[in-house]
Scaffold this motif. Sequence first.
Motif, PDB file in Angstrom:
ATOM      1  N   ARG A 232       0.823  -1.208   0.000  1.00 38.60           N
ATOM      2  CA  ARG A 232       0.000   0.000   0.000  1.00 38.60           C
ATOM      3  C   ARG A 232       0.864   1.269   0.000  1.00 38.60           C
ATOM      4  O   ARG A 232       0.554   2.252  -0.681  1.00 38.60           O
ATOM      5  CB  ARG A 232      -0.946  -0.005   1.204  1.00 38.60           C
ATOM      6  N   ALA A 233       1.950   1.246   0.776  1.00 38.79           N
ATOM      7  CA  ALA A 233       2.852   2.398   0.782  1.00 38.79           C
ATOM      8  C   ALA A 233       3.485   2.576  -0.594  1.00 38.79           C
ATOM      9  O   ALA A 233       3.602   3.708  -1.096  1.00 38.79           O
ATOM     10  CB  ALA A 233       3.932   2.217   1.848  1.00 38.79           C
ATOM     11  N   HIS A 234       3.877   1.478  -1.200  1.00 37.20           N
ATOM     12  CA  HIS A 234       4.421   1.534  -2.563  1.00 37.20           C
ATOM     13  C   HIS A 234       3.424   2.168  -3.523  1.00 37.20           C
ATOM     14  O   HIS A 234       3.756   3.064  -4.307  1.00 37.20           O
ATOM     15  CB  HIS A 234       4.776   0.118  -3.021  1.00 37.20           C
ATOM     16  N   ASP A 235       2.185   1.718  -3.453  1.00 37.96           N
ATOM     17  CA  ASP A 235       1.171   2.210  -4.392  1.00 37.96           C
ATOM     18  C   ASP A 235       0.911   3.702  -4.215  1.00 37.96           C
ATOM     19  O   ASP A 235       0.751   4.441  -5.194  1.00 37.96           O
ATOM     20  CB  ASP A 235      -0.128   1.419  -4.215  1.00 37.96           C
ATOM     21  N   ARG A 236       0.869   4.160  -2.959  1.00 45.84           N
ATOM     22  CA  ARG A 236       0.598   5.578  -2.713  1.00 45.84           C
ATOM     23  C   ARG A 236       1.748   6.460  -3.193  1.00 45.84           C
ATOM     24  O   ARG A 236       1.532   7.516  -3.812  1.00 45.84           O
ATOM     25  CB  ARG A 236       0.340   5.813  -1.228  1.00 45.84           C
ATOM     26  N   ALA A 237       2.963   6.039  -2.890  1.00 48.72           N
ATOM     27  CA  ALA A 237       4.111   6.825  -3.310  1.00 48.72           C
ATOM     28  C   ALA A 237       4.220   6.851  -4.829  1.00 48.72           C
ATOM     29  O   ALA A 237       4.487   7.903  -5.427  1.00 48.72           O
ATOM     30  CB  ALA A 237       5.390   6.261  -2.697  1.00 48.72           C
ATOM     31  N   SER A 238       4.007   5.723  -5.459  1.00 48.89           N
ATOM     32  CA  SER A 238       4.095   5.640  -6.912  1.00 48.89           C
ATOM     33  C   SER A 238       3.024   6.506  -7.574  1.00 48.89           C
ATOM     34  O   SER A 238       3.281   7.222  -8.553  1.00 48.89           O
ATOM     35  CB  SER A 238       3.969   4.184  -7.364  1.00 48.89           C
ATOM     36  N   ALA A 239       1.809   6.460  -7.035  1.00 42.52           N
ATOM     37  CA  ALA A 239       0.716   7.257  -7.589  1.00 42.52           C
ATOM     38  C   ALA A 239       0.996   8.754  -7.476  1.00 42.52           C
ATOM     39  O   ALA A 239       0.528   9.548  -8.291  1.00 42.52           O
ATOM     40  CB  ALA A 239      -0.594   6.916  -6.893  1.00 42.52           C
ATOM     41  N   TRP A 242       6.377   9.684  -6.930  1.00 42.85           N
ATOM     42  CA  TRP A 242       7.651   9.517  -6.229  1.00 42.85           C
ATOM     43  C   TRP A 242       8.427   8.343  -6.801  1.00 42.85           C
ATOM     44  O   TRP A 242       7.852   7.364  -7.296  1.00 42.85           O
ATOM     45  CB  TRP A 242       7.410   9.252  -4.746  1.00 42.85           C
ATOM     46  N   ASP A 243       9.758   8.420  -6.700  1.00 46.34           N
ATOM     47  CA  ASP A 243      10.601   7.249  -6.895  1.00 46.34           C
ATOM     48  C   ASP A 243      10.629   6.452  -5.593  1.00 46.34           C
ATOM     49  O   ASP A 243      10.363   6.993  -4.511  1.00 46.34           O
ATOM     50  CB  ASP A 243      12.022   7.664  -7.278  1.00 46.34           C
ATOM     51  N   ILE A 244      10.986   5.181  -5.708  1.00 40.49           N
ATOM     52  CA  ILE A 244      11.025   4.308  -4.524  1.00 40.49           C
ATOM     53  C   ILE A 244      12.322   3.520  -4.545  1.00 40.49           C
ATOM     54  O   ILE A 244      12.705   2.966  -5.578  1.00 40.49           O
ATOM     55  CB  ILE A 244       9.831   3.337  -4.485  1.00 40.49           C
TER      56      ILE A 244
END
Length: 323
Positions: A232-239, A242-244
């Motif tokens: 979920r954190a990945h999805d929010r940052a990507s949306a 942001w880079d991850i």
Amino acid sequence: MPLPHGRKSESLLVKLTDHGGMTGWGETTAPPPKTWSRLEETLGALLIGVDWEHPDTVPSGDTAVDMACWDLWTKMRGVPLAEAIGGTRTSLMATVRLVPDLSVESLVSRVNQQICAGYGHVTLDVRPGWDVEPVRAVRQAYPALTLAVDCGNAYTDLGQLVALDSYGLEVIERPFPATDVYSHAALQDEVAASVAVEVASTAELDDYLTLRAARVLLLRPAAFSSLSDVRRAHDRASAAGWDIQCAGGQGAGLARAATVAVASLPGCTLPCDVTQPPKQNQIVNPIVGANGGVIAVPLTQSGLGHEIDETRLRRLAKESFHA
């Protein structure tokens, strides 16, 4: 598709020992006493005889238990963990992290060794008093090197970090204490480099997203209570654009393997950081690490894609429990 009680309970307890005990899903070789007691006295007993369809339905709230369930669940279905959580990459670029040295000259020599070993991305650990001079020296020696710095949440002065930005950094990681969202936002407004923040929940991430206080999420799976929270954190940052960068797994191999699986997600655009611990400390086969600056994502094996070296595990273990 529930399994018979005996088989599911036995398998899960073995995985609990692997992930939450000696192997150190939570970043260390041996778990803290409270963690071990919780696994042995509370979580293990809670899960004995429980039928569950998916790891998200296991009522643990514990990273070690969650990862054990994901490993078991994906192995039961014959699919790699990376594929099960939506990973798309077959290999990852790696960064190598270099801690402060006795001298700037020695640091530059170590950077040269890593470049010769195939790394095209280097992360320097910096602190107040060990920052501008070593970064300047590395940049002068290697003008084209992709360079990042990890500040370890140790700074309070914005000016020191702005000075670092003049050396063409890609990322400034963890500059201020994690709770100081406003200082992160102020820094991001002042520098060309992307500011990277590390959080342990989507709620913390939302604070940074609201203030546009960074442009990179440093995603450490072991910091979250579940792999689904990590996704979920990945999805929010990507949306949010942001880079991850995925990082973590300082233990004996399993946390590192999970980090690689998460790093295969489509939003994880920056080099993966699992290169710090010595390979000889791992108790998994094959070992998890980079070869020539590249990390392979195990997509031909189910689960984490790495098996426990039980002989080495038993030799190193200080405690164990069975039920």
